[in-house]
Design an enzyme around this catalytic site. Structure first.
Site: not given
Ligand code: FAD
Ligand code: UDP
Length: 369
Positions: A172, A176, A249, A280, A300, A348, A350
């Site tokens: 993904r 470019r 993870r 990062r 992180e 996973y 978004d």
């Molecule tokens: P969650 O946000 O995990 O919500 C679940 C909730 O349930 C939590 O608050 C938890 O505490 C609660 N819960 C769990 N078990 C219980 C229980 N037993 N009792 C009561 N409450 C409970 N998406 C993007 O589009 N762009 C990004 O740049 C992006 N960056 C990300 C970076 C990271 C590090 C991570 C981890 C995710 C990222 N995402 C990103 C994805 C995004 O976080 C998710 O799409 C979104 O937050 C998912 O929402 P959710 O409600 O499914 O889950």
């Molecule tokens: N990746 C990499 N170098 C970078 C950024 C990303 O090799 O500087 C690779 C890495 O394997 C990562 C994948 O590209 O797991 C997807 O990256 P992205 O930033 O989309 O991951 P996210 O954190 O959003 O899951």
């Protein structure tokens, strides 16, 4: 029954469900085990800066309906994600584009030069059918970029050798032959002005919300309060890990306030060499073009997930996919309960996908087309 729906989890999925159901006149109770709402999109103001407490969240989508939907809750700024990669003492633009190629190879000036150079590099390790991430990366972009910008970062991120990782992880990442540093190919992108927490709070208006309330601490009592349940926690936890735990993870964030205007001049800098322990550094103010005197950064560290810690990234490999399918069979038999969101579906997702999925769930629950 006091409520029509009990919603477990106040993340984006639970909040969209609560909003849509409340709007249709259903009574909702939302329980959240953390001390705040919002799940992983939660932002908190520190020194006037909206800090993304659970990792950087950039909203991006090509779906106009979803973009319009989220804009109904906040105004978005014009932030475009353009991360920088640091490898030893070299800095490169991401995703891989003409800015990256011309800096890596001083004799490359045009897209044709870059393609020729990458084709030569690819020959060394090209595979028709890449069977792992290393083969995929070299077949896509050649050995130099693999070594400098992919290998170290990926192995830190996933805690495994690139030869042991599935090829799809890297597919993904855009490549470019233009001078375009936009990390995403989507039509719409931005950061909500004021952070994500106010969006969630608006979505939850009209629903009853209990924070610091773990569903499993009083499951029977809570189940008795509502007709139906929307569960957004980990699916394996719901069934008491009957078939064993699904793998994740995890990420550890080390957040620091610094007495300077700008630490790195960009919201996201990836550290792509193996020797640096973090993957990062996020400098939160740059998501909102902040001009505050101080700055807040988060390093992180990707880490092994152990039971009891926050699950972050589902590990969607063959072994865990099979395990998930077993839980899914049990979930389908729970007629009163809908399993949704990133943890409930073990995908996973978004943010834009989570919203679309939550809207579909509500339409199905309320028999709308
Ligand atoms: P969650 O946000 O995990 O919500 C679940 C909730 O349930 C939590 O608050 C938890 O505490 C609660 N819960 C769990 N078990 C219980 C229980 N037993 N009792 C009561 N409450 C409970 N998406 C993007 O589009 N762009 C990004 O740049 C992006 N960056 C990300 C970076 C990271 C590090 C991570 C981890 C995710 C990222 N995402 C990103 C994805 C995004 O976080 C998710 O799409 C979104 O937050 C998912 O929402 P959710 O409600 O499914 O889950
Ligand atoms: N990746 C990499 N170098 C970078 C950024 C990303 O090799 O500087 C690779 C890495 O394997 C990562 C994948 O590209 O797991 C997807 O990256 P992205 O930033 O989309 O991951 P996210 O954190 O959003 O899951």
């Amino acid at each position: 029954m006091k409520y029509d729906y009990l919603i477990v989890g106040s993340g984006l999925y639970g909040a969209v469900c609560a909003h849509e159901l409340t709007k249709r006149g259903f009574r909702c109770l939302v329980v959240e085990k953390r001390s705040h709402v919002g799940g992983n999109v939660y932002t908190e103001e520190i020194e006037g800066i909206n800090v993304h407490k659970y990792g950087a969240h950039i909203f991006h989508t090509s779906d106009k309906k979803i973009w319009d939907y989220i804009n109904g809750f906040a105004e978005f700024n014009n932030y475009i994600n353009s991360p920088v990669a640091r490898y030893r003492n070299e800095l490169y633009n991401l995703p891989f584009n003409m800015n990256t190629f011309t800096k890596l190879w001083p004799d490359v000036f045009t897209p044709e030069d870059a393609k020729r150079r990458i084709d030569e590099e690819k020959k060394k390790g090209f595979c028709e059918k890449p069977s792992n991430l290393k083969e995929q990366a070299i077949s896509l972009i050649g050995e130099t970029i693999y070594k400098k910008l992919i290998e170290g970062y990926t192995e830190k991120q996933w805690g495994k050798k690139c030869e042991e990782l599935p090829a799809f992880i890297i597919k993904r990442l855009p490549v470019r032959f233009t001078f375009d540093n936009n990390y995403f190919n989507d039509r719409y992108q931005g950061i909500p002005i004021g952070g994500y927490t106010p969006i969630i709070e608006k979505m939850l208006e009209g629903a009853e919300v209990r924070t610091d309330c773990d569903y499993f601490d009083c499951k029977e009592e809570l189940d008795a309060l509502a007709e139906r349940i929307i569960y957004t926690g980990p699916i394996d936890r719901y069934f008491n890990f009957a078939f064993g735990a699904l793998e994740y993870r995890s990420v550890r964030f080390e957040t620091e306030i610094l007495d300077m205007e700008s630490y790195q001049g960009n919201a996201v800098v990836n550290y792509t060499e193996a020797a640096v322990p973090y993957t990062r550094i996020i400098e939160h103010k740059h998501f909102e073009f902040g001009t505050q005197k101080k700055t807040v950064i988060s390093r992180e560290y990707s880490s092994e997930w152990v039971l009891g810690e926050e699950p972050y990234y589902p590990v969607n490999d063959a072994k865990n996919t099979l395990l998930y399918e077993k839980y899914k069979t049990l979930a389908d038999a729970e007629k009163r309960v809908v399993f949704g969101g990133r943890l409930g579906a073990y995908k996973y997702y978004d943010m834009h996908v989570v919203i679309a999925e939550a809207l579909k769930t509500v339409a199905a629950l309320t028999n709308e087309k």
